[in-house]
Design an enzyme around this catalytic site. Structure first.
Site, PDB file in Angstrom:
ATOM      1  N   LYS A  44       0.879  -1.296  -0.021  1.00  0.00           N
ATOM      2  CA  LYS A  44      -0.050  -0.136   0.066  1.00  0.00           C
ATOM      3  C   LYS A  44       1.094   1.303   0.002  1.00  0.00           C
ATOM      4  O   LYS A  44       0.360   2.468   0.182  1.00  0.00           O
ATOM      5  CB  LYS A  44      -0.886   0.146   1.281  1.00  0.00           C
ATOM      6  CG  LYS A  44      -1.873  -1.033   1.151  1.00  0.00           C
ATOM      7  CD  LYS A  44      -3.121  -0.649   2.345  1.00  0.00           C
ATOM      8  CE  LYS A  44      -2.544  -0.763   3.689  1.00  0.00           C
ATOM      9  NZ  LYS A  44      -3.830  -0.557   4.562  1.00  0.00           N
ATOM     10  N   LYS A  46       2.686   2.151   2.623  1.00  0.00           N
ATOM     11  CA  LYS A  46       2.585   2.904   3.499  1.00  0.00           C
ATOM     12  C   LYS A  46       3.721   2.297   4.455  1.00  0.00           C
ATOM     13  O   LYS A  46       3.882   0.859   4.416  1.00  0.00           O
ATOM     14  CB  LYS A  46       1.245   2.492   4.165  1.00  0.00           C
ATOM     15  CG  LYS A  46       0.088   3.320   3.900  1.00  0.00           C
ATOM     16  CD  LYS A  46      -1.086   3.154   4.686  1.00  0.00           C
ATOM     17  CE  LYS A  46      -1.685   4.369   5.111  1.00  0.00           C
ATOM     18  NZ  LYS A  46      -3.154   4.124   5.857  1.00  0.00           N
TER      19      LYS A  46
HETATM   20  N1  C2G Z   1     -10.368   6.910   9.181  1.00  0.00           N
HETATM   21  C1  C2G Z   1     -11.428   7.667   9.429  1.00  0.00           C
HETATM   22  N2  C2G Z   1     -11.306   9.165   9.796  1.00  0.00           N
HETATM   23  C2  C2G Z   1      -9.790   9.683   9.638  1.00  0.00           C
HETATM   24  C3  C2G Z   1      -8.821   8.719   9.467  1.00  0.00           C
HETATM   25  C4  C2G Z   1      -9.103   7.385   9.218  1.00  0.00           C
HETATM   26  O1  C2G Z   1     -12.596   7.619   9.344  1.00  0.00           O
HETATM   27  N3  C2G Z   1      -9.696  10.708   9.969  1.00  0.00           N
HETATM   28  C5  C2G Z   1     -10.689   5.502   8.857  1.00  0.00           C
HETATM   29  C6  C2G Z   1     -10.567   5.168   7.327  1.00  0.00           C
HETATM   30  O2  C2G Z   1     -11.393   5.552   6.610  1.00  0.00           O
HETATM   31  C7  C2G Z   1     -10.497   3.708   7.537  1.00  0.00           C
HETATM   32  C8  C2G Z   1      -9.906   3.668   8.989  1.00  0.00           C
HETATM   33  O3  C2G Z   1     -10.111   4.624   9.527  1.00  0.00           O
HETATM   34  O4  C2G Z   1     -11.701   2.994   7.379  1.00  0.00           O
HETATM   35  C9  C2G Z   1      -8.594   3.075   9.058  1.00  0.00           C
HETATM   36  O5  C2G Z   1      -7.836   3.898   8.492  1.00  0.00           O
HETATM   37  P1  C2G Z   1      -6.313   3.455   7.731  1.00  0.00           P
HETATM   38  O6  C2G Z   1      -5.453   2.962   9.039  1.00  0.00           O
HETATM   39  O7  C2G Z   1      -5.508   4.691   7.136  1.00  0.00           O
HETATM   40  O8  C2G Z   1      -6.588   2.635   6.916  1.00  0.00           O
HETATM   41  P2  C2G Z   1      -6.003   2.666   5.123  1.00  0.00           P
HETATM   42  O9  C2G Z   1      -4.764   2.811   4.925  1.00  0.00           O
HETATM   43  O10 C2G Z   1      -7.196   3.572   4.476  1.00  0.00           O
HETATM   44  O11 C2G Z   1      -6.468   0.784   4.855  1.00  0.00           O
HETATM   45  O12 C2G Z   1      -8.188  -2.666   2.691  1.00  0.00           O
HETATM   46  C10 C2G Z   1      -8.470  -1.695   3.128  1.00  0.00           C
HETATM   47  C11 C2G Z   1      -7.148  -0.808   3.634  1.00  0.00           C
HETATM   48  O13 C2G Z   1      -6.606  -1.674   4.520  1.00  0.00           O
HETATM   49  C12 C2G Z   1      -7.615   0.336   4.216  1.00  0.00           C
END
Ligand code: C2G
Length: 129
Positions: A44, A46
């Site tokens: 990803k 990340k």
């Molecule tokens: N999130 C949120 N508000 C934020 C930051 C994050 O609602 N200010 C939510 C994201 O939309 C996600 C969850 O928190 O649903 C986790 O965010 P991340 O750890 O950034 O996940 P991500 O990298 O988007 O990975 O297969 C799906 C991926 O693994 C998602």
């Protein structure tokens, strides 16, 4: 028992994550989190600060989370939904539409993201003098 699943990296835990997990749990009785492994994070593009084991331990300490499973790839979600007998798939709405293929197997809900907070913002802000 209504089972919910969501996925993410959940690094440097913050209020946006907690808001998502709380609302996801409110949609059912049991919340499974598919936690991105360190290897999947590399895919990803990340780089998590905390290791998978630490991020898993932290998530398991959250009252809304009932189970944490590893997220190894983009392709596993259908099998996860089937194997875990999931009723509702939840993600923040930055993912709106990306997982609609799961509608064949379960309800798909995109929840509004929490504004003004993200792991990326935390990392950037910490670099400011
Ligand atoms: N999130 C949120 N508000 C934020 C930051 C994050 O609602 N200010 C939510 C994201 O939309 C996600 C969850 O928190 O649903 C986790 O965010 P991340 O750890 O950034 O996940 P991500 O990298 O988007 O990975 O297969 C799906 C991926 O693994 C998602």
């Amino acid at each position: 028992m209504k089972k919910v699943i969501t996925y993410g990296t959940y690094d440097l835990l913050h209020s946006g994550h907690i808001n998502l997990l709380r609302r996801a749990k409110e949609l059912g009785d049991y919340l499974v989190v598919g936690l991105s492994t360190d290897e999947f994070n590399a895919l990803k593009e990340k780089k998590a600060y905390h290791s998978y084991e630490d991020r898993k331990m932290i998530l398991e300490a959250i009252r809304y989370v009932d189970e944490v499973i590893p997220e190894h790839n983009w392709e596993q979600k259908v099998q996860d939904v089937i194997d875990n007998e999931i009723d509702i798939f939840v993600m923040g709405d930055d993912w709106e539409g990306h997982f609609d293929f799961l509608k064949e197997y379960c309800e798909v809900v995109y929840l509004p993201r929490t504004a003004g907070i993200s792991t990326t913002k935390i990392k950037k802000d910490l670099l400011q003098p």
